[in-house]
Design a protein around this motif. Sequence first.
Motif, PDB file in Angstrom:
ATOM      1  N   GLY A  10       0.083  -1.269  -0.104  1.00 25.20           N
ATOM      2  CA  GLY A  10       0.296   0.032   0.306  1.00 25.20           C
ATOM      3  C   GLY A  10       0.863   1.575  -0.105  1.00 25.20           C
ATOM      4  O   GLY A  10       1.869   1.059   0.499  1.00 25.20           O
ATOM      5  N   THR A  11       0.596   2.483   0.073  1.00 26.55           N
ATOM      6  CA  THR A  11       1.009   3.545  -0.437  1.00 26.55           C
ATOM      7  C   THR A  11      -0.070   4.573   0.873  1.00 26.55           C
ATOM      8  O   THR A  11      -0.818   4.440   0.974  1.00 26.55           O
ATOM      9  N   VAL A  12       1.269   4.835   1.288  1.00 30.28           N
ATOM     10  CA  VAL A  12       1.329   6.257   2.680  1.00 30.28           C
ATOM     11  C   VAL A  12       1.052   7.401   1.790  1.00 30.28           C
ATOM     12  O   VAL A  12       2.607   7.675   1.703  1.00 30.28           O
ATOM     13  N   GLU A  13       0.682   8.518   2.280  1.00 27.57           N
ATOM     14  CA  GLU A  13       0.393   9.440   1.794  1.00 27.57           C
ATOM     15  C   GLU A  13       0.599  10.243   3.354  1.00 27.57           C
ATOM     16  O   GLU A  13      -0.815  10.434   4.144  1.00 27.57           O
ATOM     17  N   PHE A  14       1.286  11.287   3.994  1.00 31.39           N
ATOM     18  CA  PHE A  14       1.039  11.698   5.021  1.00 31.39           C
ATOM     19  C   PHE A  14       0.671  13.668   4.445  1.00 31.39           C
ATOM     20  O   PHE A  14       1.836  14.081   4.142  1.00 31.39           O
ATOM     21  N   ARG A  15      -0.249  13.687   5.455  1.00 27.90           N
ATOM     22  CA  ARG A  15      -0.282  15.129   4.885  1.00 27.90           C
ATOM     23  C   ARG A  15      -1.322  15.860   6.323  1.00 27.90           C
ATOM     24  O   ARG A  15      -1.562  15.488   7.426  1.00 27.90           O
ATOM     25  N   THR A  16      -0.422  17.117   5.906  1.00 26.03           N
ATOM     26  CA  THR A  16      -0.819  18.178   7.444  1.00 26.03           C
ATOM     27  C   THR A  16      -2.006  18.490   6.668  1.00 26.03           C
ATOM     28  O   THR A  16      -2.073  19.026   5.691  1.00 26.03           O
ATOM     29  N   THR A  17      -2.675  18.342   7.982  1.00 24.51           N
ATOM     30  CA  THR A  17      -5.064  18.918   7.812  1.00 24.51           C
ATOM     31  C   THR A  17      -5.181  20.047   8.593  1.00 24.51           C
ATOM     32  O   THR A  17      -5.955  20.710   8.439  1.00 24.51           O
ATOM     33  N   GLY A  18      -4.512  19.819  10.033  1.00 22.87           N
ATOM     34  CA  GLY A  18      -5.047  20.236  10.937  1.00 22.87           C
ATOM     35  C   GLY A  18      -5.662  19.705  12.026  1.00 22.87           C
ATOM     36  O   GLY A  18      -6.606  19.242  11.421  1.00 22.87           O
ATOM     37  N   TYR A  19      -6.222  20.265  12.852  1.00 24.68           N
ATOM     38  CA  TYR A  19      -7.216  19.422  13.888  1.00 24.68           C
ATOM     39  C   TYR A  19      -8.141  19.957  13.659  1.00 24.68           C
ATOM     40  O   TYR A  19      -9.065  18.888  13.829  1.00 24.68           O
ATOM     41  N   ALA A  20      -9.045  20.733  13.149  1.00 24.00           N
ATOM     42  CA  ALA A  20     -10.536  20.855  12.600  1.00 24.00           C
ATOM     43  C   ALA A  20     -11.153  20.070  11.569  1.00 24.00           C
ATOM     44  O   ALA A  20     -12.232  19.816  11.389  1.00 24.00           O
ATOM     45  N   HIS A  21      -9.620  18.994  10.593  1.00 23.36           N
ATOM     46  CA  HIS A  21     -10.701  18.829   9.460  1.00 23.36           C
ATOM     47  C   HIS A  21     -11.293  17.666  10.209  1.00 23.36           C
ATOM     48  O   HIS A  21     -10.938  17.224  10.825  1.00 23.36           O
ATOM     49  N   PRO A  22     -12.288  16.721   8.918  1.00 22.04           N
ATOM     50  CA  PRO A  22     -13.238  15.703   9.578  1.00 22.04           C
ATOM     51  C   PRO A  22     -12.361  14.859   9.817  1.00 22.04           C
ATOM     52  O   PRO A  22     -12.843  13.901  10.170  1.00 22.04           O
ATOM     53  N   ASP A  23     -11.299  14.401   8.717  1.00 26.74           N
ATOM     54  CA  ASP A  23     -11.043  13.471   9.035  1.00 26.74           C
ATOM     55  C   ASP A  23      -9.408  13.240  10.470  1.00 26.74           C
ATOM     56  O   ASP A  23      -9.760  12.167  11.280  1.00 26.74           O
ATOM     57  N   ALA A  24      -9.323  14.496  10.817  1.00 26.93           N
ATOM     58  CA  ALA A  24      -8.953  14.463  12.102  1.00 26.93           C
ATOM     59  C   ALA A  24      -9.737  14.213  13.068  1.00 26.93           C
ATOM     60  O   ALA A  24      -9.421  13.704  14.106  1.00 26.93           O
ATOM     61  N   GLN A  25     -10.864  15.209  12.919  1.00 21.91           N
ATOM     62  CA  GLN A  25     -12.180  14.739  14.291  1.00 21.91           C
ATOM     63  C   GLN A  25     -12.465  13.536  13.992  1.00 21.91           C
ATOM     64  O   GLN A  25     -12.754  12.633  14.574  1.00 21.91           O
ATOM     65  N   ALA A  26     -12.415  12.388  13.322  1.00 24.03           N
ATOM     66  CA  ALA A  26     -13.144  11.246  13.036  1.00 24.03           C
ATOM     67  C   ALA A  26     -12.008  10.225  13.485  1.00 24.03           C
ATOM     68  O   ALA A  26     -12.191   9.158  14.264  1.00 24.03           O
ATOM     69  N   LEU A  27     -10.602  10.321  13.634  1.00 22.82           N
ATOM     70  CA  LEU A  27      -9.863   9.711  14.188  1.00 22.82           C
ATOM     71  C   LEU A  27      -9.656  10.705  14.930  1.00 22.82           C
ATOM     72  O   LEU A  27      -9.905   9.202  16.224  1.00 22.82           O
ATOM     73  N   SER A  28     -10.000  11.128  15.786  1.00 24.60           N
ATOM     74  CA  SER A  28      -9.835  11.858  17.269  1.00 24.60           C
ATOM     75  C   SER A  28     -11.184  10.916  17.950  1.00 24.60           C
ATOM     76  O   SER A  28     -10.383  10.861  19.159  1.00 24.60           O
TER      77      SER A  28
END
Length: 171
Positions: A10-28
Motif C-alpha cells: 500500500g501507499t502511504v501519504e502524510f498530509r498536514t490537515t489541521g485538527y479541525a479537518h473532518p478526518d482528524a475529528q473522525a480519527l480523534s
Amino acid sequence: MNTSTTRDTGTVEFRTTGYAHPDAQALSAEVQQEYVRRYGDPDETVMRPEDFEAPAGLFVIAYLDGHPVACGGWRAKQAGPDDLRDGDVELKRMFVVPEARGRGLARAMLRRLERSAVEAGRTRVILETGTEQPEAVGLYESEGYAAIRKFGIYKDHPQSICLGKELAPAV
C-alpha cells in the motif's frame, strides 16, 4: 505532502490537515473510544483546533491507499508549572487504527512530527500516555523518550506516564 510505501503493501501519504479537518475529528473520535476501552473514560484534555495551526502547532494524518489510518500532532507549550519550558511541544492524538497497525506508521508519524518541531525551532517534545498503552510506551522509549515530571490534568493519576525527548537543532 509526502508519499511512501509501507512494509506490507500500500501507499502511504502524510498530509498536514489541521485538527479541525473532518478526518482528524473522525480519527480523534476513534482514539477516544480506544481510551474508553483501555481506561474506562475518554481523555478530557482540552483540544482546540487553533492550537495545532502553524506556527504554534501542526496536525498530520496518514492515508493508506487514500483512507485515513493514523494521526498525530503537536502544540507549542510555554514555560510554566511542572517543569514546562519555552521551546516545548506537546505531542497529542498519536493514533493508528487497529487494521493498519504493525506497518511502522506510528514510528513514521512520530519522526515526522519531531522533524517538523525542529524545523519550527522547538527544542523538546513532551507527552502524556498511560500504563494501559504499553505499545505506545515501548515506541516512545525505543525512540529515546524518558520519564519527565508529570504535567497536565492527569499528572496526579496513577496510570499517567509523562515522557520527554530533547530535540537536536536543525543543521
